[in-house]
Enzyme design. Sequence first.
Site, PDB file in Angstrom:
ATOM      1  N   LYS A 134      -1.745  -0.248  -1.538  1.00 56.77           N
ATOM      2  CA  LYS A 134      -2.176   1.268  -0.263  1.00 56.77           C
ATOM      3  C   LYS A 134      -0.877   1.800  -0.872  1.00 56.77           C
ATOM      4  CE  LYS A 134      -4.932  -2.492   1.914  1.00 56.77           C
ATOM      5  NZ  LYS A 134      -6.361  -1.319   1.425  1.00 56.77           N
ATOM      6  N   SER A 188      -6.802  -1.316  10.063  1.00 55.92           N
ATOM      7  CA  SER A 188      -7.428  -0.334   8.935  1.00 55.92           C
ATOM      8  C   SER A 188      -7.944   0.529   9.224  1.00 55.92           C
ATOM      9  CB  SER A 188      -7.953  -1.249   8.063  1.00 55.92           C
ATOM     10  OG  SER A 188      -8.922  -1.633   8.164  1.00 55.92           O
ATOM     11  N   HIS A 242      -1.323  -2.059   5.876  1.00 60.85           N
ATOM     12  CA  HIS A 242      -0.985  -1.020   5.621  1.00 60.85           C
ATOM     13  C   HIS A 242       0.080  -0.588   6.716  1.00 60.85           C
ATOM     14  CE1 HIS A 242      -5.176   0.395   4.501  1.00 60.85           C
ATOM     15  NE2 HIS A 242      -6.054  -0.934   4.887  1.00 60.85           N
TER      16      HIS A 242
END
Length: 392
Positions: free
Chosen positions: A238, A179, A207
């Site tokens: 996300k 991340s 992610h």
Amino acid sequence: MTDDIFSARLEELAARGLLRAATAFDGGSARTVTLNGRTLLLFCSNDYFGLSHDPRIIAAVKEGLDRYGFGSGGSRLISGTRTPHVELERGIASFLGAEAAVLFGTGFSANSGVIPAVAEKGDVIFADKLNHASLVDGCRLSRAELVRYPHCDTAALEKMLKKAGSAGTRWIVTDGLFSMDGDMAPLDEICSLAKKHDARVYVDDAHAFGVLGKNGRGTPELFGVEGKVDILMGTLGKAAGGMGAFAAGKKSTADWLLNKGRSFIFSTAMPSAVAAGNLKAVEILGNCGAERNAFMQITETFHQRLKTAGFAIPSKSYIIPLVIGSAGGALSAAKLLWDDGIFVQAIRPPAVPEGTSRLRLTLSLAHTEQDREAALQSLTSHIGSGHKGTGS
Ligand SMILES: Cc1ncc(COP(=O)(O)O)c(C=O)c1O
């Protein structure tokens, strides 16, 4: 009133450039934020496809609100489960080609609940040193022995696996796409090591879920190791644009988590309307091959532009770390970008190791070409000369 024990500690944090505050924006979109009437381009969200403001998802949430009300009123195993929760779990499993998935309120609660539930006393966890804080805490909560290996260093990992002997179950725990560094765990090598040394693999794909891999099935798809990862954890906050998280794997794993995952059991279920919105987002992510390709192209071009401008960025992904060094330096750099209308946060310890404070730029399909140009201009004029470019 008891003594104030925190003021001095806060002052000490401030002196080290580590004090944090949550900026409250008064509006914005997937592309911008507005602050005191001023619009800034948002270059630090994780809303990679701009789905946080997608009208199809908003409609699904509104419909869910009308049908199921605001809160779920209870934990999943008492009274909080509604049709959208079950549909979402099935939808995620089907998207990933997994047997089953279990929902959690957030990615943080997924990692801190799943790891202690699956890695027990007598087991050994091998964790990448740059894993996300929630993985770190999940490992700390587990009663298994914890061994941390240098970032993405599979040779060191293998030595540690050999040294640990064969007692208990061994778990290799890693971020898929890191991340704060934007680089990826070498999952092909990690899965080979797991096979060779009889270990299980746990990947936090927060992610990468929905973005990486030809079909958006994340780093396991990208590295060709789907089916070799025992538990794939991902978030819905996300690329999916909402909030919540899941752990996916075999049906027996999901049933185990439902029985033993403390953050699943002892926590209020996500609102049904949010589950309905998340389901729509997963559906969209399953049908956005063209957008995914466009995003990869945008990412590649942006990196090329950065390189031409003299930046040495260790990542190749849409998470772009610009390592400044000191916390104060990163704060000053962020401020210069804000003044230009580019909103990027300074990332400081403990989110990253001491001395590697950075700007963490993220790309989104919500940006226009002009937005990216503006960000590049601002970076080039303010950061270029002082940037170390060492990344992790
Ligand atoms: C790698 C990683 N794992 C887990 C999380 C936690 O997810 P959530 O924001 O849904 O709690 C994050 C988010 O910050 C993350 O970056």
